[in-house]
Design a protein around this motif. Structure first.
Motif, short mmCIF file in Angstrom:
data_model
loop_
_atom_site.label_atom_id
_atom_site.label_comp_id
_atom_site.label_asym_id
_atom_site.label_seq_id
_atom_site.Cartn_x
_atom_site.Cartn_y
_atom_site.Cartn_z
N SER A 1 -43.74 -33.98 35.57
CA SER A 1 -42.82 -34.97 34.65
C SER A 1 -43.34 -35.73 34.18
O SER A 1 -45.25 -35.84 33.46
N GLN A 2 -43.50 -36.07 32.97
CA GLN A 2 -43.74 -37.26 32.17
C GLN A 2 -44.31 -38.53 32.85
O GLN A 2 -45.97 -39.03 32.91
N ARG A 3 -44.18 -38.48 34.44
CA ARG A 3 -44.19 -39.77 35.17
C ARG A 3 -45.62 -39.24 36.09
O ARG A 3 -47.02 -39.85 35.83
N SER A 4 -45.37 -37.65 35.99
CA SER A 4 -46.73 -36.78 36.77
C SER A 4 -47.57 -36.92 34.90
O SER A 4 -49.07 -37.21 35.87
N ALA B 1 -47.80 -38.53 33.24
CA ALA B 1 -48.97 -41.39 33.43
C ALA B 1 -49.86 -40.29 34.41
O ALA B 1 -50.76 -41.47 33.72
N ALA B 2 -49.50 -40.24 35.60
CA ALA B 2 -50.32 -40.17 36.86
C ALA B 2 -51.71 -39.68 36.32
O ALA B 2 -52.49 -40.37 37.16
N SER C 1 -48.09 -38.31 42.40
CA SER C 1 -48.22 -39.87 42.80
C SER C 1 -48.95 -40.62 42.41
O SER C 1 -49.23 -41.73 42.08
#
Length: 127
Positions: A6-9, A11-12, A38
């Motif tokens: 995902s985009q969140r992953s 970014a992490a 995370s």
């Protein structure tokens, strides 16, 4: 089944060592259990906060240098912490690392304080 980060992953993964990023990107395509990244690179303040909260026991974490990531199993639209999910994710990480010649340590293999969501580059190869 093949999953995608995902985009969140993604970014992490900012600031994480490129060899570990390559392993994460390959592992998501191999894993039978979807996961999200995370945490990757941490500040010293964040690490101290985790130690105070009892979520970590060291101020010398590999997260501080971008040599570690934590993942969370993602099942049916929610984060799951059930232990049996993490060895399945770890198999994908280990296979991805092996085919790319990256020396990887899984926190679930530690004899004490097993940490199923944690993956880090081996200090002997990545000081």
């Amino acid at each position: 089944m093949s999953f995608r980060l995902s985009q969140r992953s993604r970014a992490a993964l900012q600031g994480v060592h490129p060899d570990l990023v390559v392993v994460v990107e390959a592992a998501i395509e191999l894993t039978p259990v979807d996961f999200m990244v995370s945490e990757g690179l941490r500040t010293a303040a964040r690490q101290a906060e985790l130690v105070r909260a009892g979520a970590s026991r060291t101020l010398n974490s590999r997260h501080l240098t971008g040599h570690a990531v934590d993942v969370a199993a993602w099942v049916d639209g929610q984060v799951r912490w059930d232990w049996p999910l993490y060895p399945r994710i770890a198999e994908a990480f280990k296979a991805a690392a092996k085919t790319r010649g990256v020396r990887l340590i899984w926190g679930g293999d530690w004899p004490r304080l097993r940490d199923g969501p944690h993956f880090e580059l081996d200090r002997r190869a990545y000081p």
